[in-house]
Design a protein around this motif. Structure first.
Motif, short mmCIF file in Angstrom:
data_model
loop_
_atom_site.label_atom_id
_atom_site.label_comp_id
_atom_site.label_asym_id
_atom_site.label_seq_id
_atom_site.Cartn_x
_atom_site.Cartn_y
_atom_site.Cartn_z
N HIS A 129 0.79 -1.23 0.00
CA HIS A 129 0.00 0.00 0.00
C HIS A 129 0.83 1.28 0.00
O HIS A 129 0.52 2.21 -0.73
CB HIS A 129 -1.00 -0.02 1.17
CG HIS A 129 -0.39 0.14 2.52
ND1 HIS A 129 0.65 -0.65 2.96
CD2 HIS A 129 -0.68 1.00 3.53
CE1 HIS A 129 0.96 -0.29 4.20
NE2 HIS A 129 0.18 0.70 4.56
N VAL A 130 1.89 1.35 0.78
CA VAL A 130 2.68 2.58 0.84
C VAL A 130 3.50 2.76 -0.43
O VAL A 130 3.56 3.85 -0.99
CB VAL A 130 3.61 2.55 2.08
CG1 VAL A 130 4.62 3.69 2.02
CG2 VAL A 130 2.78 2.63 3.36
N ILE A 211 -3.22 -3.50 -6.22
CA ILE A 211 -3.99 -2.49 -5.50
C ILE A 211 -4.55 -1.48 -6.50
O ILE A 211 -3.79 -0.87 -7.27
CB ILE A 211 -3.12 -1.79 -4.45
CG1 ILE A 211 -2.59 -2.82 -3.44
CG2 ILE A 211 -3.90 -0.70 -3.74
CD1 ILE A 211 -1.64 -2.24 -2.42
N PRO A 212 -5.85 -1.28 -6.52
CA PRO A 212 -6.45 -0.34 -7.48
C PRO A 212 -6.14 1.11 -7.12
O PRO A 212 -5.78 1.44 -5.99
CB PRO A 212 -7.95 -0.63 -7.37
CG PRO A 212 -8.13 -1.21 -6.01
CD PRO A 212 -6.87 -1.96 -5.70
N ASP A 213 -6.29 1.98 -8.12
CA ASP A 213 -5.92 3.38 -7.96
C ASP A 213 -6.66 4.06 -6.82
O ASP A 213 -6.08 4.89 -6.10
CB ASP A 213 -6.18 4.15 -9.26
CG ASP A 213 -5.08 3.93 -10.30
OD1 ASP A 213 -4.02 3.40 -9.92
OD2 ASP A 213 -5.29 4.31 -11.46
N ASP A 214 -7.94 3.74 -6.63
CA ASP A 214 -8.69 4.45 -5.59
C ASP A 214 -8.14 4.13 -4.20
O ASP A 214 -8.13 4.99 -3.31
CB ASP A 214 -10.18 4.12 -5.68
CG ASP A 214 -10.48 2.67 -5.37
OD1 ASP A 214 -9.85 1.78 -5.98
OD2 ASP A 214 -11.36 2.42 -4.51
N GLU A 215 -7.65 2.91 -4.01
CA GLU A 215 -7.07 2.55 -2.71
C GLU A 215 -5.69 3.21 -2.54
O GLU A 215 -5.33 3.62 -1.43
CB GLU A 215 -6.97 1.04 -2.58
CG GLU A 215 -8.33 0.36 -2.52
CD GLU A 215 -8.24 -1.15 -2.37
OE1 GLU A 215 -7.18 -1.63 -1.90
OE2 GLU A 215 -9.22 -1.83 -2.72
N ILE A 216 -4.94 3.31 -3.62
CA ILE A 216 -3.65 4.01 -3.56
C ILE A 216 -3.88 5.49 -3.24
O ILE A 216 -3.17 6.09 -2.42
CB ILE A 216 -2.87 3.85 -4.88
CG1 ILE A 216 -2.52 2.37 -5.12
CG2 ILE A 216 -1.60 4.70 -4.87
CD1 ILE A 216 -1.86 2.11 -6.45
N ASP A 217 -4.89 6.08 -3.88
CA ASP A 217 -5.21 7.49 -3.63
C ASP A 217 -5.60 7.72 -2.17
O ASP A 217 -5.18 8.71 -1.56
CB ASP A 217 -6.36 7.94 -4.54
CG ASP A 217 -5.95 8.04 -6.00
OD1 ASP A 217 -4.74 8.17 -6.27
OD2 ASP A 217 -6.85 7.98 -6.87
N ARG A 219 -4.75 5.97 0.48
CA ARG A 219 -3.59 5.86 1.35
C ARG A 219 -2.68 7.06 1.20
O ARG A 219 -2.16 7.60 2.18
CB ARG A 219 -2.82 4.58 1.03
CG ARG A 219 -1.75 4.27 2.07
CD ARG A 219 -0.42 3.96 1.46
NE ARG A 219 0.06 4.96 0.56
CZ ARG A 219 0.70 6.06 0.94
NH1 ARG A 219 0.88 6.33 2.21
NH2 ARG A 219 1.12 6.93 0.04
N ALA A 220 -2.50 7.52 -0.04
CA ALA A 220 -1.62 8.67 -0.27
C ALA A 220 -2.15 9.91 0.43
O ALA A 220 -1.38 10.71 0.98
CB ALA A 220 -1.47 8.92 -1.76
N ALA A 221 -3.47 10.09 0.43
CA ALA A 221 -4.07 11.26 1.07
C ALA A 221 -3.94 11.21 2.58
O ALA A 221 -3.84 12.25 3.25
CB ALA A 221 -5.54 11.36 0.67
N ALA A 222 -3.94 10.01 3.14
CA ALA A 222 -3.91 9.86 4.60
C ALA A 222 -2.51 9.58 5.14
O ALA A 222 -2.28 9.66 6.34
CB ALA A 222 -4.85 8.73 5.02
#
Length: 242
Positions: A129-130, A211-217, A219-222
């Motif tokens: 995820h990271v 990992i799909p883009d929405d899950e990457i987004d 995590r990146a935001a948080a």
């Protein structure tokens, strides 16, 4: 502002750049991403760059390099300042700096897992995820194991890198680029972690979940910034003595 102020500011920036290159050498070496070969660099004002010098009897372990041992070269690869010669593959750096005005820092390593995945032609998928933000698109490949010892080869590599942040040099290693040197180092670390995770999943004949883009987004935001991660890697390697 006095007439001497810009010169003094450039001098302070150069001192900080030397400190950062030395620290990058230490982190990369102590995390096993380089041995006596491999080199980070940073762009300096006036079409110059600061780079780890060529390995020699005097320049061996990267974690023992001192700021005064670094080489300053121009974008033609000519030594401008320093007692030690720049690396033979300085054209990795000169070509990318010419092609990418947005890039102010470059790392070239022979890190093992990412190199193996490049040799195999296996994709490094976004499975952690990271780290996955780095490989939303496939890592480009320069399909050549030659040493990048002239401008022509450097230009070929820069073209293969394109606008990406990392690139495979097949049968050779990787290159990582960023605006700041610590970010380029963190990207190299994350690429290695992703390569190892991908290799292990394949070793147990698993089916990796991309990992799909929405899950990457999300995590990146948080999540934390590369500055925080750099601080971590810098601290954990500071007292190490491999």
């Amino acid at each position: 502002m006095s007439a001497d102020a810009p010169r003094m500011l450039d001098a302070r920036r150069t001192v900080e750049a030397r400190r950062m290159v030395v620290e990058a050498c230490r982190v990369l070496y102590r995390l096993g991403l380089v041995d006596y070969m491999g080199h980070p660099s940073v762009r300096l004002p006036g079409d110059l760059m600061l780079i780890k010098p060529r390995h020699s009897l005097d320049i061996s372990r990267p974690d023992r390099i001192t700021p005064d041992q670094l080489a300053v070269i121009d974008l033609d690869g000519t030594l401008v300042e320093g007692e030690h010669e720049p690396p033979g593959e300085r054209f990795i750096h000169t070509a990318i700096y010419r092609a990418r005005p947005d890039v102010h820092a470059i790392v070239h390593t022979h890190q093992p897992m990412a190199t193996v995945m490049g040799i195999a032609g296996e994709p490094i998928l976004p499975v952690l995820h990271v780290q996955s933000e780095l490989v939303r698109t496939p890592v480009p490949v320069w399909p050549c194991a030659k040493l990048v010892t002239d401008e022509r080869l450097g230009d070929q590599l820069a073209e293969a890198l394109g606008q990406h942040r990392v690139c495979h040099l097949r049968g050779h290693g990787i290159v990582s680029v960023a605006r700041e040197l610590p970010e380029a180092v963190v990207n190299a670390i994350h690429l290695e972690q992703l390569a190892e995770a991908n290799w292990k999943v394949r070793a147990i004949r698993g089916r990796p979940r991309v990992i799909p883009d929405d899950e990457i987004d999300q995590r990146a935001a948080a999540g934390s910034s590369w500055e925080v991660r750099w601080r971590y890697y810098s601290q954990i390697t500071e007292g190490a003595n491999p």
